[in-house]
Design a protein around this motif. Structure first.
Motif, PDB file in Angstrom:
ATOM      1  N   CYS A 190      23.561 -88.732  32.924  1.00 55.23           N
ATOM      2  CA  CYS A 190      23.043 -88.883  34.287  1.00 55.23           C
ATOM      3  C   CYS A 190      22.267 -87.621  34.676  1.00 55.23           C
ATOM      4  N   ILE A 191      21.027 -87.800  35.104  1.00 52.73           N
ATOM      5  CA  ILE A 191      20.159 -86.651  35.414  1.00 52.73           C
ATOM      6  C   ILE A 191      20.686 -85.871  36.615  1.00 52.73           C
ATOM      7  N   VAL A 192      21.033 -86.556  37.693  1.00 53.22           N
ATOM      8  CA  VAL A 192      21.484 -85.880  38.913  1.00 53.22           C
ATOM      9  C   VAL A 192      22.837 -85.217  38.694  1.00 53.22           C
ATOM     10  N   CYS A 193      23.759 -85.904  38.026  1.00 56.90           N
ATOM     11  CA  CYS A 193      25.092 -85.343  37.815  1.00 56.90           C
ATOM     12  C   CYS A 193      25.051 -84.138  36.888  1.00 56.90           C
ATOM     13  N   ARG A 247      28.728 -77.488  40.576  1.00 59.21           N
ATOM     14  CA  ARG A 247      29.161 -77.417  41.969  1.00 59.21           C
ATOM     15  C   ARG A 247      30.239 -78.450  42.263  1.00 59.21           C
ATOM     16  N   ILE A 248      30.134 -79.631  41.657  1.00 66.27           N
ATOM     17  CA  ILE A 248      31.162 -80.642  41.860  1.00 66.27           C
ATOM     18  C   ILE A 248      32.483 -80.180  41.250  1.00 66.27           C
ATOM     19  N   GLU A 277      23.770 -86.820  47.302  1.00 64.67           N
ATOM     20  CA  GLU A 277      23.708 -86.199  48.623  1.00 64.67           C
ATOM     21  C   GLU A 277      23.311 -84.726  48.521  1.00 64.67           C
ATOM     22  N   ILE A 278      23.864 -84.057  47.504  1.00 60.16           N
ATOM     23  CA  ILE A 278      23.486 -82.655  47.296  1.00 60.16           C
ATOM     24  C   ILE A 278      22.010 -82.546  46.938  1.00 60.16           C
ATOM     25  N   GLU A 279      21.563 -83.445  46.081  1.00 63.09           N
ATOM     26  CA  GLU A 279      20.159 -83.445  45.649  1.00 63.09           C
ATOM     27  C   GLU A 279      19.232 -83.675  46.841  1.00 63.09           C
ATOM     28  N   LEU A 316      24.275 -82.488  51.851  1.00 64.20           N
ATOM     29  CA  LEU A 316      25.510 -81.708  51.836  1.00 64.20           C
ATOM     30  C   LEU A 316      25.153 -80.228  51.883  1.00 64.20           C
ATOM     31  N   PRO A 317      26.013 -79.377  52.421  1.00 64.35           N
ATOM     32  CA  PRO A 317      25.758 -77.938  52.420  1.00 64.35           C
ATOM     33  C   PRO A 317      25.575 -77.422  51.003  1.00 64.35           C
TER      34      PRO A 317
END
Length: 603
Positions: free
Chosen positions: A40-43, A49-50, A92-94, A98-99
């Motif tokens: 997964c590109i985003v993950c 951070r996750i 959401e981070i992307e 999210l902060p």
């Protein structure tokens, strides 16, 4: 153990929806017939951070399909991942929803913010202590008063050492803001220097006070930047002053630079050369150590700014010197009387008490005659003349009683002048002249109102015109006294003097140059230091700082307190005061959330 894998043919993969193809990076076998890996590109981008901020299934899902990728290529599993909680948080981070901080970082940021909010009342109280010139022991009492009134006050740093630490941080923040303004907002600046004999008596060593004058957006401003201790030098001469002023300006311009009294002057000159184009003027009083034509301090500074440094002898001091040269021959009787009356009452408490008793009987408010001789601005002489005029009847009554009771010859000497109408008229005539000269001197001293060296020169020209008119028809106080006593026939002879400017060898003349930008010319003129009165006021502040409650202050603490005391008027503005408290609190906590100064233990 061999890792389980499942591949899918490229032919089947081509019919997958674009959502899957755009969300994953796929790996193929050597002959490009099968899809053997997917990530997964985003993950993969936000996996770290996750992992720091979340736990359990969320992390496992993101790690499986993001950080490591999977060899189990099954369309159902990939679609399930795109709808999983972990993937959605990464999306959401992307998208910035999210902060940027992880939960731990957010927690630490909240702790840091809470720490800063807890520190602010202490910094605000320390600023109050320094502004009101209170002893440091009052810091803890003020904090306790705030706590008693319901304020939330932290118990850390609540002692006199904590107060000193906060005052030092406040002074550092003030100096940092001045430094940033000099480096980023102005093209030129000039500096002023003066020595302190008061500090020498209090602290047993000589001190030199350094100010700079800048102009931003055609608004001149004067700032104190350093209080130099001459304790480490053998003697205070031009060479040591040159070395000390170089070190002072370098420590201001380059805060991380470390020098000492043994650093060679050649090294200091090389370090300050990059800033020499900004230094356009230097101001001082007329002492030989400053304006010596061969070995004076400002002559040596020409090596730093060759052909560019404009040396200005303080106009207020020049007016004082010129008035002495012009007026002493004609008003020596009045000047000597003011000196005698000052020392007569200063040296005798009994005489002061007797004068007060005489004033009480006559129902006249008596005023002490201030010191008017020595190197003082002309306004001191005017104050002495006003005090003499107020006390005239009281002095006659007092010295008459003293002469009859004790046959005192000093009393007789004073009465001869006090009963002389010509002496009275001479005092009023002297008052007329000094009043005009003092008004000009005060106008020049008030260099914080946007005036420039051109305005100061115009003030002196207007003064010369007034004195010229006085030679013809006398002054207002003189004419009023003659009319009051009906002695209009008694006209004092017009004074045959010329109020000449005390020349400084032409140091204030500038070479004619052509400037393309008019604002730069205006800024340059506004930067020229035409008066050292602001430095004298700095020494007055230092006398207020060195009270009986603060008799053992170190040099660095005096410097910090003086930096705040010279800005009392600015700190009357609540917005400016609060802005300084916020910046100082952040500086105290440091960039990483920890105190720069360490914990100050309570005694």
């Amino acid at each position: 153990m061999e890792e389980k894998s499942r591949s899918v043919s490229v032919a089947a993969w081509k019919f997958w929806p674009n959502r899957l193809k755009d969300s994953f990076m796929f790996g193929f076998n050597e002959d490009n017939t099968k899809v053997v890996h997917a990530a997964c590109i985003v993950c993969k981008k936000h996996c770290d951070r996750i992992q720091r901020g979340y736990g359990g299934k969320v992390v496992n899902d993101v790690t499986t399909y993001g950080e490591n990728g999977t060899n189990w290529i099954l369309r159902y599993n990939l679609e399930r991942h795109l709808n999983s909680e972990g993937h959605l948080k990464c999306v959401e981070i992307e998208n910035g929803e999210l902060p940027t901080q992880t939960s731990i970082a957010r927690l630490w940021g909240c702790q840091k913010q809470r720490a800063e909010n807890a520190i602010k009342p202490l910094v605000r109280t320390a600023l109050y202590v320094s502004r009101k010139e209170l002893p440091f022991n009052a810091f803890a009492d003020l904090l306790q008063l705030c706590a008693d009134n319901g304020g939330k006050i932290t118990t850390s740093y609540g002692n006199r050492e904590g107060c000193k630490a906060f005052i030092h941080i406040l002074a550092e923040e003030i100096l940092s803001s001045i430094r940033n303004e000099v480096h980023e907002k102005v093209n030129f600046f000039s500096w002023m220097v003066d020595g302190s004999t008061v500090a020498k008596r209090k602290l047993s060593y000589e001190s030199e006070l350094i100010y700079i004058r800048i102009a931003h957006e055609c608004k001149p401003a004067v700032h104190e930047i350093d209080l130099i201790s001459m304790k480490e030098y053998v003697r205070v001469d031009a060479n040591n002053l040159y070395h000390a002023t170089l070190r002072s300006l370098l420590s201001f311009l380059i805060p991380d630079l470390t020098t000492n009294c043994e650093t060679p002057i050649e090294n200091l000159v090389e370090l300050i050369k990059p800033f020499s184009s900004k230094i356009i003027g230097a101001g001082a009083d007329g002492a030989a150590v400053n304006f010596g034509c061969k070995t004076g301090l400002l002559k040596k500074w020409e090596d730093v700014c060759p052909g560019r440094l404009i040396k200005v002898h303080c106009y207020s001091h020049r007016i004082e010197l010129a008035s002495k040269d012009a007026l002493i021959p004609h008003f020596k009787q009045v000047i000597d009387f003011l000196i005698d009356i000052y020392y007569h009452f200063r040296n005798s408490p009994k005489e002061r008490a007797a004068v007060c008793n005489a004033a009480e009987k006559l129902q006249i408010a008596v005023v002490s005659v201030p010191k008017s001789q020595g190197t003082r601005f002309v306004a001191h002489t005017l104050n002495a003349l006003h005090a003499l005029k107020t006390n005239w009847i009281v002095y006659i009554h007092h010295f008459t009683n003293q002469r009859e009771a004790e046959s005192d010859m000093k009393a007789e000497k004073f009465l001869v002048n006090l009963h002389s109408f010509k002496f009275y008229i001479l005092c009023r005539q002297y008052e007329d002249i000094v009043n005009w000269v003092s008004a000009t001197s005060i106008a020049i001293q008030s260099d914080h109102d946007g005036s420039s060296i051109i305005d100061a020169t115009k003030q002196i020209k207007r003064l010369k015109m007034k004195l010229t008119s006085m030679e013809l028809r006398g002054g207002p106080a003189e004419r009023k006294a003659l009319d009051a006593y009906d002695r209009g026939d008694l006209n004092c002879t017009p004074l045959p003097f010329r109020f000449t400017r005390h020349e400084d060898g032409g140091q204030t003349k500038r070479k004619k140059e052509t400037y393309k930008n008019l604002l730069i010319v205006v800024e340059l003129v506004l930067c020229l230091p035409f008066s050292n009165a602001v430095v004298e006021r700095g020494f007055s502040c230092s006398r207020q700082i060195l009270t009986d409650w603060r008799s053992h202050l170190g040099h660095n603490m005096i410097k910090d307190l003086l930096l705040i005391a010279t800005r009392k008027e600015q700190f009357e503005d609540g917005a400016i005061r609060e802005n300084l408290v916020n910046k100082a609190s952040a500086r105290f906590m440091g960039s990483d959330g920890t105190s720069e100064r360490g914990l100050v233990k309570r005694r």
